[in-house]
Design a protein around this motif. Sequence first.
Motif, PDB file in Angstrom:
ATOM      1  N   THR A 131       0.813  -1.221   0.000  1.00 19.39           N
ATOM      2  CA  THR A 131       0.000   0.000   0.000  1.00 19.39           C
ATOM      3  C   THR A 131       0.844   1.269   0.000  1.00 19.39           C
ATOM      4  OG1 THR A 131      -0.170   0.063   2.422  1.00 19.39           O
ATOM      5  CG2 THR A 131      -1.893  -1.156   1.222  1.00 19.39           C
ATOM      6  N   GLY A 132       2.154   1.130  -0.158  1.00 17.21           N
ATOM      7  CA  GLY A 132       3.021   2.303  -0.157  1.00 17.21           C
ATOM      8  C   GLY A 132       3.187   2.937   1.203  1.00 17.21           C
ATOM      9  N   TYR A 133       2.770   2.237   2.261  1.00 19.41           N
ATOM     10  CA  TYR A 133       2.875   2.811   3.603  1.00 19.41           C
ATOM     11  C   TYR A 133       4.346   2.918   4.011  1.00 19.41           C
ATOM     12  CZ  TYR A 133       2.179   3.746   8.517  1.00 19.41           C
ATOM     13  OH  TYR A 133       2.211   4.344   9.751  1.00 19.41           O
ATOM     14  N   ALA A 134       4.715   4.071   4.584  1.00 22.37           N
ATOM     15  CA  ALA A 134       6.087   4.354   5.012  1.00 22.37           C
ATOM     16  C   ALA A 134       7.055   4.363   3.839  1.00 22.37           C
ATOM     17  CB  ALA A 134       6.548   3.378   6.092  1.00 22.37           C
ATOM     18  N   CYS A 135       6.545   4.764   2.671  1.00 22.90           N
ATOM     19  CA  CYS A 135       7.372   4.933   1.474  1.00 22.90           C
ATOM     20  C   CYS A 135       7.247   6.379   0.998  1.00 22.90           C
ATOM     21  CB  CYS A 135       6.929   3.975   0.374  1.00 22.90           C
ATOM     22  SG  CYS A 135       7.373   2.249   0.645  1.00 22.90           S
ATOM     23  N   PRO A 136       7.918   7.318   1.658  1.00 14.38           N
ATOM     24  CA  PRO A 136       7.788   8.729   1.281  1.00 14.38           C
ATOM     25  C   PRO A 136       8.423   9.013  -0.070  1.00 14.38           C
ATOM     26  CG  PRO A 136       9.489   8.459   2.932  1.00 14.38           C
ATOM     27  CD  PRO A 136       8.810   7.126   2.803  1.00 14.38           C
ATOM     28  N   ASP A 137       8.013  10.108  -0.676  1.00 20.89           N
ATOM     29  CA  ASP A 137       8.495  10.464  -2.009  1.00 20.89           C
ATOM     30  C   ASP A 137       9.973  10.819  -2.032  1.00 20.89           C
ATOM     31  OD1 ASP A 137       5.981  10.543  -3.728  1.00 20.89           O
ATOM     32  OD2 ASP A 137       5.390  11.749  -2.013  1.00 20.89           O
ATOM     33  N   THR A 138      10.501  11.251  -0.912  1.00 20.60           N
ATOM     34  CA  THR A 138      11.857  11.795  -0.901  1.00 20.60           C
ATOM     35  C   THR A 138      12.850  10.932  -0.131  1.00 20.60           C
ATOM     36  OG1 THR A 138      11.228  13.150   1.009  1.00 20.60           O
ATOM     37  CG2 THR A 138      11.036  14.162  -1.176  1.00 20.60           C
TER      38      THR A 138
END
Length: 288
Positions: free
Chosen positions: A146-153
């Motif tokens: 789910t993209g959790y804890a995957c920030p863009d930067t």
Amino acid sequence: MGFLRRRWRALSGVAALAAVFTLVPAVGVFAEQKASFDPGDIISDDSFFNPNSMTQADIQKFLAARPCKPKDGVPCLSRYRVDTPDVAASPERCTALRGQRNERASNVIARVAAACTISPRVLLVLLQKEQSLLTAPSASGYQKATGYACPDTAECDAKFFGFFNQVYRAAWQFREYTVHPGDWRYRIGKNSIQYHPDATCGTSTVTIANQATANLYNYTPYQPNAETLAKPTGPAGACSTFGNLNFSRLYNAWFGSPLAVRFAGFVPACLIYTGGFGCEPVRPFDGG
């Protein structure tokens, strides 16, 4: 696996999705045409918070019907199984969950949706939006579902990896935004929202109509610009982001309008946790 109990504030970025999926369009799911999209009203509260929109059997049938080309030797989501842990109740967010061995993905989605009072449709769209997990699953995709804890930067935080962990934490996070809206950046009302992680791409004022739409922006903090709306399947421009646009278009393609409500002008208090842990199920969820 244990889960952190402390709140994550808006600037932490822990729940922001992975940049690679923010910046690319979803292809092969819907027709290439100009997108109809209201940035202030992406999904109704009723569509977002209704945990009874699908049973486990409904979810399993839906997954099995998706065209799926897996990578890395992993199974399609309809055949994916995982051992799941016991999770204690998180006050105001999710009820307790008992772990199961060899649990179907569809059952994980149904149980987490019921525990956290989030629509399983929202979780299914999120899994596709983030990692194309319904149509092109991969080993990495299951880890970052789910993209959790995957920030863009920054790199993803590996302690949140794993299919169950990701599904639960995303649902938990949506509830956290809902029960403590004042702690988070995007709220109902007027907000300045960027078009892209690069601030030089600009911002505009968006009047957020409801908590469900605020939740999506706190999870994926960008809106599509005019170029992106004109070319929703790409190619991407220098300032294009597709995350919330992909969410809207995927939901509409699979389930109909995300703005739909069952009872116009009425949202049960239990859906927004006015009186506790959420709504009692209208019908039981099947195990499997």
